[in-house]
Motif scaffolding. Structure first.
Motif, PDB file in Angstrom:
ATOM      1  N   LYS A  16      41.992 141.849 140.700  1.00  0.00           N
ATOM      2  CA  LYS A  16      41.588 140.590 140.069  1.00  0.00           C
ATOM      3  C   LYS A  16      41.477 139.427 141.059  1.00  0.00           C
ATOM      4  O   LYS A  16      40.498 138.675 141.011  1.00  0.00           O
ATOM      5  CB  LYS A  16      42.540 140.231 138.927  1.00  0.00           C
ATOM      6  CG  LYS A  16      42.083 139.005 138.145  1.00  0.00           C
ATOM      7  CD  LYS A  16      42.980 138.754 136.969  1.00  0.00           C
ATOM      8  CE  LYS A  16      42.568 137.597 136.084  1.00  0.00           C
ATOM      9  NZ  LYS A  16      41.786 136.548 136.621  1.00  0.00           N
ATOM     10  N   PRO A  17      42.430 139.233 141.991  1.00  0.00           N
ATOM     11  CA  PRO A  17      42.281 138.111 142.932  1.00  0.00           C
ATOM     12  C   PRO A  17      40.997 138.183 143.760  1.00  0.00           C
ATOM     13  O   PRO A  17      40.391 137.163 144.063  1.00  0.00           O
ATOM     14  CB  PRO A  17      43.518 138.217 143.830  1.00  0.00           C
ATOM     15  CG  PRO A  17      44.529 138.935 143.002  1.00  0.00           C
ATOM     16  CD  PRO A  17      43.734 139.906 142.161  1.00  0.00           C
ATOM     17  N   ASN A  21      37.596 135.496 143.327  1.00  0.00           N
ATOM     18  CA  ASN A  21      37.049 134.725 144.448  1.00  0.00           C
ATOM     19  C   ASN A  21      35.689 135.225 144.910  1.00  0.00           C
ATOM     20  O   ASN A  21      35.191 134.790 145.956  1.00  0.00           O
ATOM     21  CB  ASN A  21      38.030 134.767 145.631  1.00  0.00           C
ATOM     22  CG  ASN A  21      39.317 134.037 145.323  1.00  0.00           C
ATOM     23  OD1 ASN A  21      39.297 132.985 144.709  1.00  0.00           O
ATOM     24  ND2 ASN A  21      40.431 134.612 145.732  1.00  0.00           N
ATOM     25  N   ALA A  22      35.076 136.104 144.165  1.00  0.00           N
ATOM     26  CA  ALA A  22      33.826 136.729 144.609  1.00  0.00           C
ATOM     27  C   ALA A  22      32.725 135.708 144.890  1.00  0.00           C
ATOM     28  O   ALA A  22      32.020 135.824 145.895  1.00  0.00           O
ATOM     29  CB  ALA A  22      33.351 137.755 143.587  1.00  0.00           C
ATOM     30  N   ASP A  25      33.711 133.564 148.001  1.00  0.00           N
ATOM     31  CA  ASP A  25      33.649 134.417 149.187  1.00  0.00           C
ATOM     32  C   ASP A  25      32.201 134.729 149.562  1.00  0.00           C
ATOM     33  O   ASP A  25      31.855 134.769 150.750  1.00  0.00           O
ATOM     34  CB  ASP A  25      34.412 135.721 148.953  1.00  0.00           C
ATOM     35  CG  ASP A  25      35.918 135.514 148.881  1.00  0.00           C
ATOM     36  OD1 ASP A  25      36.405 134.432 149.281  1.00  0.00           O
ATOM     37  OD2 ASP A  25      36.602 136.438 148.401  1.00  0.00           O
ATOM     38  N   SER A  26      31.361 134.937 148.568  1.00  0.00           N
ATOM     39  CA  SER A  26      29.950 135.227 148.840  1.00  0.00           C
ATOM     40  C   SER A  26      29.252 134.017 149.454  1.00  0.00           C
ATOM     41  O   SER A  26      28.447 134.166 150.385  1.00  0.00           O
ATOM     42  CB  SER A  26      29.240 135.655 147.553  1.00  0.00           C
ATOM     43  OG  SER A  26      29.775 136.882 147.101  1.00  0.00           O
ATOM     44  N   ILE A  27      29.567 132.846 148.957  1.00  0.00           N
ATOM     45  CA  ILE A  27      28.999 131.610 149.526  1.00  0.00           C
ATOM     46  C   ILE A  27      29.404 131.487 150.993  1.00  0.00           C
ATOM     47  O   ILE A  27      28.591 131.138 151.854  1.00  0.00           O
ATOM     48  CB  ILE A  27      29.429 130.376 148.703  1.00  0.00           C
ATOM     49  CG1 ILE A  27      28.752 130.419 147.334  1.00  0.00           C
ATOM     50  CG2 ILE A  27      29.133 129.078 149.438  1.00  0.00           C
ATOM     51  CD1 ILE A  27      29.297 129.413 146.333  1.00  0.00           C
ATOM     52  N   GLU A  28      30.666 131.785 151.291  1.00  0.00           N
ATOM     53  CA  GLU A  28      31.154 131.722 152.669  1.00  0.00           C
ATOM     54  C   GLU A  28      30.453 132.757 153.557  1.00  0.00           C
ATOM     55  O   GLU A  28      30.095 132.480 154.701  1.00  0.00           O
ATOM     56  CB  GLU A  28      32.669 131.940 152.707  1.00  0.00           C
ATOM     57  CG  GLU A  28      33.280 131.871 154.079  1.00  0.00           C
ATOM     58  CD  GLU A  28      33.139 130.514 154.765  1.00  0.00           C
ATOM     59  OE1 GLU A  28      33.295 130.462 155.987  1.00  0.00           O
ATOM     60  OE2 GLU A  28      32.850 129.510 154.089  1.00  0.00           O
ATOM     61  N   ARG A  29      30.206 133.951 153.016  1.00  0.00           N
ATOM     62  CA  ARG A  29      29.494 134.981 153.785  1.00  0.00           C
ATOM     63  C   ARG A  29      28.065 134.531 154.095  1.00  0.00           C
ATOM     64  O   ARG A  29      27.566 134.746 155.201  1.00  0.00           O
ATOM     65  CB  ARG A  29      29.469 136.298 153.009  1.00  0.00           C
ATOM     66  CG  ARG A  29      30.774 137.026 153.007  1.00  0.00           C
ATOM     67  CD  ARG A  29      30.666 138.375 152.302  1.00  0.00           C
ATOM     68  NE  ARG A  29      31.980 138.926 152.120  1.00  0.00           N
ATOM     69  CZ  ARG A  29      32.710 138.803 151.013  1.00  0.00           C
ATOM     70  NH1 ARG A  29      32.236 138.166 149.966  1.00  0.00           N
ATOM     71  NH2 ARG A  29      33.908 139.335 150.945  1.00  0.00           N
TER      72      ARG A  29
END
Length: 100
Positions: A16-17, A21-22, A25-29
């Motif tokens: 779940k964590p 944050n998906a 985290d995707s924006i950061e990638r």
């Protein structure tokens, strides 16, 4: 292994964590990619060895493609204590390195 004709759906449990944050985290990638940072890949391998052929071919392909990228690729493989997977992966990567 399982015959390909018997595989209908594959996937992996996501805690779940990580799922929560998906999006962030995707924006950061995407930001890292746009800034030209090295692409990073993390693969986690189970111990039964069923992924051995698939993973070897995929890593070989990624290694080949990395030579064409200015910063290459950062490939991490978590194999735990499965020596047979380690030797298979290293062989696949060394064969690819010899081809280039």
């Amino acid at each position: 292994g399982v015959p390909a004709s018997h595989v209908q759906l594959v996937g992996h449990f996501v805690p779940k964590p990580l799922a929560d944050n998906a999006i962030g985290d995707s924006i950061e990638r995407i930001r890292r990619a746009e800034q030209g940072h090295t692409r990073r890949f993390l693969f986690s391998v189970g111990g039964a060895g069923g992924q051995r052929t698939f993973l070897s071919k995929m890593l070989s392909g990624l290694a080949h493609q990395s030579w064409d990228l200015p910063r290459g690729l950062h490939i991490m493989v978590n194999i735990g204590d499965h020596e047979f997977m380690r030797s298979t992966i290293l062989l696949a990567l060394s064969v690819e390195a010899a081809r280039v």
